[in-house]
Design an enzyme around this catalytic site. Structure first.
Site, PDB file in Angstrom:
ATOM      1  N   GLU A   1       3.539  -7.664 -10.950  1.00 27.35           N
ATOM      2  CA  GLU A   1       2.210  -7.073 -10.814  1.00 27.35           C
ATOM      3  C   GLU A   1       1.155  -8.155 -10.575  1.00 27.35           C
ATOM      4  OE1 GLU A   1      -0.997  -4.351 -10.828  1.00 27.35           O
ATOM      5  OE2 GLU A   1       1.138  -4.218 -10.327  1.00 27.35           O
TER       6      GLU A   1
ATOM      7  N   GLU B   1      -2.917  -8.884  -2.826  1.00 28.14           N
ATOM      8  CA  GLU B   1      -3.755  -7.763  -2.383  1.00 28.14           C
ATOM      9  C   GLU B   1      -5.181  -8.199  -2.080  1.00 28.14           C
ATOM     10  OE1 GLU B   1      -2.582  -3.505  -4.294  1.00 28.14           O
ATOM     11  OE2 GLU B   1      -3.189  -5.029  -5.729  1.00 28.14           O
TER      12      GLU B   1
ATOM     13  N   CYS C   1      -7.834   7.936   3.676  1.00 27.63           N
ATOM     14  CA  CYS C   1      -9.022   8.587   4.215  1.00 27.63           C
ATOM     15  C   CYS C   1      -9.742   9.512   3.232  1.00 27.63           C
ATOM     16  CB  CYS C   1      -8.686   9.373   5.477  1.00 27.63           C
ATOM     17  SG  CYS C   1      -7.795   8.418   6.711  1.00 27.63           S
TER      18      CYS C   1
ATOM     19  N   TRP D   1      -8.957   5.409   7.090  1.00 23.39           N
ATOM     20  CA  TRP D   1      -7.974   4.329   6.997  1.00 23.39           C
ATOM     21  C   TRP D   1      -6.990   4.578   8.121  1.00 23.39           C
ATOM     22  CZ3 TRP D   1      -2.668   3.810   6.154  1.00 23.39           C
ATOM     23  CH2 TRP D   1      -2.233   2.531   5.807  1.00 23.39           C
TER      24      TRP D   1
ATOM     25  N   LYS E   1      -6.899   3.105  -1.340  1.00 22.18           N
ATOM     26  CA  LYS E   1      -6.614   3.383  -2.740  1.00 22.18           C
ATOM     27  C   LYS E   1      -5.534   4.445  -2.922  1.00 22.18           C
ATOM     28  CE  LYS E   1      -7.494   3.022  -7.165  1.00 22.18           C
ATOM     29  NZ  LYS E   1      -7.105   1.800  -7.870  1.00 22.18           N
TER      30      LYS E   1
ATOM     31  N   ARG F   1     -10.992   5.069  -0.350  1.00 28.00           N
ATOM     32  CA  ARG F   1      -9.852   5.706   0.298  1.00 28.00           C
ATOM     33  C   ARG F   1      -9.705   5.276   1.754  1.00 28.00           C
ATOM     34  NH1 ARG F   1      -8.363  10.795  -2.613  1.00 28.00           N
ATOM     35  NH2 ARG F   1      -7.173  11.307  -0.754  1.00 28.00           N
TER      36      ARG F   1
ATOM     37  N   LYS G   1      -1.285  -8.345  -7.304  1.00 26.42           N
ATOM     38  CA  LYS G   1      -2.747  -8.416  -7.377  1.00 26.42           C
ATOM     39  C   LYS G   1      -3.283  -9.583  -6.562  1.00 26.42           C
ATOM     40  CE  LYS G   1      -3.615  -4.882  -9.524  1.00 26.42           C
ATOM     41  NZ  LYS G   1      -2.578  -4.379  -8.645  1.00 26.42           N
TER      42      LYS G   1
ATOM     43  N   ASN H   1      -7.052  14.389   7.086  1.00 28.83           N
ATOM     44  CA  ASN H   1      -6.252  13.380   6.399  1.00 28.83           C
ATOM     45  C   ASN H   1      -4.786  13.727   6.576  1.00 28.83           C
ATOM     46  OD1 ASN H   1      -8.598  12.248   5.458  1.00 28.83           O
ATOM     47  ND2 ASN H   1      -8.353  12.979   3.363  1.00 28.83           N
ATOM     48  N   GLY H   2      -3.934  12.706   6.651  1.00 27.08           N
ATOM     49  CA  GLY H   2      -2.507  12.941   6.797  1.00 27.08           C
ATOM     50  C   GLY H   2      -2.000  12.480   8.152  1.00 27.08           C
TER      51      GLY H   2
ATOM     52  N   HIS I   1      18.611 -20.012  -8.265  1.00 28.74           N
ATOM     53  CA  HIS I   1      19.398 -19.313  -7.253  1.00 28.74           C
ATOM     54  C   HIS I   1      18.649 -19.205  -5.928  1.00 28.74           C
ATOM     55  CE1 HIS I   1      22.535 -18.358 -10.104  1.00 28.74           C
ATOM     56  NE2 HIS I   1      21.622 -17.912 -10.949  1.00 28.74           N
TER      57      HIS I   1
END
Length: 610
Positions: free
Chosen positions: A483, A490, A2, A75, A605, A27, A487, A100-101, A506
């Site tokens: 990574e 995402e 947020c 968010w 983010k 955010r 990506k 926020n939080g 395996h």
């Protein structure tokens, strides 16, 4: 998560609030809203689901002139992303709050407030704050006192801003576990969850510490610590040179930030490289003494930063010949563990506000680690202030949710750190000289590698109908494969996983068929022949290989294998270079899939909640 923006000024603040929200939309973008004390003395609230543009359109239809207001882009955590759950939340006709939080005891507070006669209009934890402030006002002398009494009842994390319609030129803000920064102007002042939101109106900032409550008017800022005592917080001039407020010539922030990596890495290296050695003088005496004493390293991070830490483990153990452990912050916090002697505790975070990593840092300070060091992109962030020493990555503002330049500058910084520690633990002067040379050449090599864009864009067409992908790497390239998989999932929403290539037999080989693309990173190193054998295991089972290979790896395209040559580079920096084609691949696949590249669904983010 947020984003918060607030302003108290002599001019209409709606344009300031909206521009701030646009800059913070990375955010959170489930919904957005403003509450402004308008020229008629009313609390005018406008909220919309979706992106900030929807809110801007609504305000254009119903203007909200006024000099005091708060705004928020969300968010979702508690409650679906709909208009009734969008911030600001209100209590009665006077109180509005953005937050926020996460308020962990919100259910208990909700029930007690209901017993007092308060009616809830949302499913959020934030609405309890608005009603609590309203309740506390009945016995408090001022709005400041009401907020101070309110925060004593809250458990969890919060960065909040409160306005009262009857107190037209005042904002009350409070911070615990969720960042807030005050922007200082002339005859006007501001509040935001990120200084980026306020760059159009100020470059002077004051950072709030844990437990602070502040009273902001047009002409003054008063800060009170957790005990309620007045305290001075230093005002600082921002030296951030790169303002990422627009995309420039690029279609998306992510593509812009991919192409900014040569310059970003050059900024990371600036002043830190001598002719043949690292310039450690820039770290200061205290930092050098800590590095001299370091006999072990514990790295803690989340997401992309965790992958950077995984690569760094190889560097610390190879270059410095000391043990290095890497752990996900959310796991580190909740288990018992052994603290090695003279162990440096390293946290990695783009924002410096990642909740789990910040909590792990605070825990580490209680556990007896020798010292703490943060690798971060945001000067003045909580993690930087909490750490004994810090190394700034200098990537510049990164807006795209899928991290690109923040990751490669983290890797660059970690390689310098491992080299610095290695100087005091037996690394040869020649080895350090070779690393310095490789780092100095890296921006140019990456710039050359970006010329692969057109070929990778064509390659991405093969992924148009794919729903799964496998990434393979060996040694320090295994975290790079991880990574790359992150990506792709995402921003394209393709299910992607990464494996150390030797693990294929395996279990993962069961997944291989002609519908499963397998992406491989293949630098020319000691593990190349082993990797070639792993690739043959894929080809033998009908899999399609997409290989990014060193020009000297002598891999030839053919049935079941496509090869894209990558620039030659020193092995020590190869993980940084091989990140670039994987970033481009994920970007172009996402374009083909038609997803929202910069703001992928369900993600934000800066992860400031646990």
């Amino acid at each position: 998560m947020c984003g918060i923006v607030g302003a108290v000024a002599q001019r209409d603040v709606a344009p300031i609030l909206l521009e701030g929200l646009r800059r913070l939309e990375y955010r959170g973008y489930d919904s957005a809203g403003v509450a402004i004390i308008n020229d008629s003395g009313e609390l005018q609230r406008v909220r919309r689901t979706g992106k900030v543009s929807e809110l801007a359109d609504a305000i254009a239809e119903t203007p909200a002139p006024g000099g005091t207001g708060i705004a928020h882009t969300r968010w979702a955590t508690h409650g679906e992303p709909n208009e009734r759950n969008a911030h600001p939340h209100v209590s009665g006709e006077n109180i509005a709050v953005v937050h926020n939080g996460i308020i962990e005891n919100h259910e208990e507070l909700r029930e007690s407030l209901k017993a007092e006669g308060y009616i809830f209009a949302s499913d959020t934890d934030t609405e309890v704050i608005a009603h609590l402030v309203n309740l506390e006002q009945k016995s408090a002398a001022t709005l400041l006192e009401a907020v101070q009494n309110t925060v004593k009842k809250l458990e969890g994390a919060y960065g909040m801003v409160v306005v009262d319609r009857t107190d037209t030129e005042r904002l009350i803000v409070a911070r615990s576990g969720s960042p807030l920064v005050i922007g200082l102007g002339l005859g006007e002042n501001f509040i935001a969850s990120d200084q980026l939101a306020l760059f159009p109106v100020t470059r002077r900032f004051m950072y709030l510490e844990e437990g602070d409550v502040a009273e902001i008017t047009r002409d003054s800022v008063y800060v009170y610590d957790v005990s309620g005592e007045a305290i001075e917080r230093e005002a600082k001039e921002s030296d951030v040179e790169h303002d990422a407020g627009d995309k420039g010539q690029y279609r998306h922030y992510m593509l812009k930030e991919i192409h900014e990596q040569p310059d970003a890495i050059a900024n990371t290296l600036e002043g830190r490289l001598g002719e043949h050695k690292l310039n450690l003088d820039v770290l200061g005496k205290d930092a050098i003494e800590i590095l001299k004493k370091t006999k072990a390293v514990q790295i803690v991070a989340c997401g992309t930063s965790y992958h950077a830490g995984m690569v760094a483990r190889y560097w610390f153990e190879e270059l410095a010949n000391i043990p290095c452990r890497i752990e996900i912050a959310s796991e580190f916090r909740y288990r018992k563990f052994f603290v090695p002697e003279d162990c440096l505790f390293v946290t990695i975070s783009q924002s410096g506000e990642t909740a789990d990593t910040l909590a792990a840092l605070k825990l580490a300070k209680e556990l007896g680690y020798m010292a703490s060091l943060s690798i971060c992109n945001v000067p003045g962030s909580s993690m930087v202030r909490e750490s004994d020493i810090s190394l700034m990555t200098r990537a510049g503002a990164e807006i795209g949710v899928a991290s690109t330049k923040a990751f490669t500058t983290q890797l660059t910084t970690l390689l310098m750190l491992a080299t610095a520690v290695g100087r005091y633990s037996g690394m040869s002067e020649q080895q350090e000289s070779d690393i310095v040379k490789a780092l100095r050449e890296l921006p140019q090599v990456i710039n050359k590698s970006l010329e692969m864009s057109t070929d990778i864009e064509a390659m991405a067409e093969d992924f148009a109908d794919k729903n799964h992908a496998l990434f393979l790497g060996r040694g320090s390239q295994y975290p790079i494969a991880m990574e790359g998989a992150l990506k792709l999932k995402e921003i394209s929403y393709i299910h992607a996983e990464a494996y150390a290539a030797g693990e294929l037999k395996h279990g993962p080989l069961a997944l291989i068929d002609n519908e499963m693309p397998v992406i491989v990173v293949a630098p020319n190193n000691d593990l190349l022949e082993k990797l070639k054998s792993n690739m043959e295991e894929v080809r033998a089972r009908g899999g399609q290989l997409y290989v990014f290979a060193d020009k000297e790896a002598r891999l030839v395209a053919g049935d079941g294998i496509s090869v894209w040559p990558v620039e030659e580079v020193a092995e020590i920096v190869a993980p940084i270079l091989y990140t670039i084609p994987l970033q481009l691949l994920s970007y172009y696949v996402a374009i083909i899939k038609g997803t929202d590249v910069d703001q992928p669904r369900n993600l934000a983010k800066s992860v400031t909640v646990e």
